[in-house]
Design an enzyme around this catalytic site. Structure first.
Site, PDB file in Angstrom:
ATOM      1  N   ASN A 106     -12.546   7.446  52.092  1.00 38.48           N
ATOM      2  CA  ASN A 106     -11.843   8.177  53.234  1.00 38.48           C
ATOM      3  C   ASN A 106     -13.578   8.040  54.028  1.00 38.48           C
ATOM      4  O   ASN A 106     -14.340   8.823  53.382  1.00 38.48           O
ATOM      5  CB  ASN A 106     -11.299   8.839  53.092  1.00 38.48           C
ATOM      6  CG  ASN A 106     -10.964   9.366  54.314  1.00 38.48           C
ATOM      7  OD1 ASN A 106     -10.998   8.960  56.243  1.00 38.48           O
ATOM      8  ND2 ASN A 106     -10.774  10.831  55.453  1.00 38.48           N
ATOM      9  N   HIS A 108     -15.528  10.494  56.693  1.00 35.34           N
ATOM     10  CA  HIS A 108     -15.502  11.453  57.355  1.00 35.34           C
ATOM     11  C   HIS A 108     -16.331  11.535  57.780  1.00 35.34           C
ATOM     12  O   HIS A 108     -18.034  12.298  57.115  1.00 35.34           O
ATOM     13  CB  HIS A 108     -14.441  13.145  56.411  1.00 35.34           C
ATOM     14  CG  HIS A 108     -14.797  14.008  57.130  1.00 35.34           C
ATOM     15  ND1 HIS A 108     -13.563  14.283  58.143  1.00 35.34           N
ATOM     16  CD2 HIS A 108     -15.115  15.537  57.528  1.00 35.34           C
ATOM     17  CE1 HIS A 108     -13.264  15.762  58.629  1.00 35.34           C
ATOM     18  NE2 HIS A 108     -14.515  16.052  58.043  1.00 35.34           N
ATOM     19  N   SER A 135     -19.668  12.195  55.132  1.00 36.08           N
ATOM     20  CA  SER A 135     -19.535  12.090  53.697  1.00 36.08           C
ATOM     21  C   SER A 135     -18.061  10.657  53.515  1.00 36.08           C
ATOM     22  O   SER A 135     -17.745  10.691  54.545  1.00 36.08           O
ATOM     23  CB  SER A 135     -18.663  13.528  53.847  1.00 36.08           C
ATOM     24  OG  SER A 135     -19.332  14.735  54.167  1.00 36.08           O
ATOM     25  N   ASP A 144      -9.147  15.787  53.018  1.00 29.01           N
ATOM     26  CA  ASP A 144     -10.430  16.102  52.705  1.00 29.01           C
ATOM     27  C   ASP A 144     -10.799  16.420  51.568  1.00 29.01           C
ATOM     28  O   ASP A 144     -12.252  17.140  52.122  1.00 29.01           O
ATOM     29  CB  ASP A 144     -11.211  15.876  53.968  1.00 29.01           C
ATOM     30  CG  ASP A 144     -10.385  15.425  55.274  1.00 29.01           C
ATOM     31  OD1 ASP A 144     -10.914  16.038  56.620  1.00 29.01           O
ATOM     32  OD2 ASP A 144     -10.291  13.996  55.289  1.00 29.01           O
TER      33      ASP A 144
END
Ligand code: GRF
Length: 188
Positions: A106, A108, A135, A144
């Site tokens: 992912n 972020h 990130s 997260d």
């Protein structure tokens, strides 16, 4: 050649950067499909690059798990080696994460573990942070909270609002994301 599926919910500027990188014959990964939880601008980038796309509209399902089951069925069509969440504004069901972990990453727009969650940019501003970041993490069952693969600091400038700060973060996200996908591809 690493096969990558990308999941989005929005404009898809990070997706576009990945599509552009993957259109280079020397790039060691290919985007095999783009999925979304809603109709969104990012799907136009997939069309432009000739990449198959699918939508699994969240409101059509009674539960998050049922939505996740359909999303998994759509992803399984493409058998991706890696799934990239790039602006997907939905928490994946734990069953889907468990099915594909650790092959989901992912992007972020914050320097995790600072400012997790759906409003990382807004939260950094509200906290009066003088720096934040971007990130890339491995997705786990939390929000997260997975292992950080890459991250970089981004300054918060006087007068920044959520849009100007996010637009300064996104190019950093894109560079990190492309590098991480390249690293996955060359390590696989
Ligand atoms: C990115 O900053 C991503 O990290 C966050 O949402 C944004 C998506 O932007 N989850 P875009 O749709 O790629 O332009």
């Amino acid at each position: 050649m690493l096969s990558v599926a990308v999941l989005i919910s929005g404009g898809g500027s990070n997706l576009r950067a990945l599509l552009e990188a993957a259109s280079d014959p020397g790039f060691p990964a290919r985007i095999v499909a783009v999925g979304a939880d809603r109709e969104c601008g990012g799907l136009r980038h997939a069309e432009r690059f000739g990449i198959p796309s699918f939508t699994v509209p969240y409101p059509r399902f009674a539960t998050r798990d049922q939505w996740g089951d359909e999303l998994a069925a759509q992803l399984d069509v493409w058998q991706p080696d890696l799934i990239v969440l790039s602006g997907l504004m939905r928490l994946l069901p734990t069953g889907l994460v468990a099915r594909y972990a650790p092959r989901i990453i992912n992007t972020h727009p914050a320097y995790l573990p600072e400012f997790p969650g759906p409003h990382g940019v807004r939260d950094a501003l509200a906290a009066g942070a003088t720096q934040t970041g971007a990130s890339i993490i491995v997705v786990d069952e939390g929000v997260d909270s997975g292992p950080i693969i890459a991250q970089e600091r981004v300054p918060v400038l006087p007068g920044d609002d959520e849009h100007t700060l996010h637009e300064r973060i996104k190019p950093v996200e894109r560079r990190l994301l492309i590098d991480v996908v390249r690293r996955y591809a060359t390590a696989s």
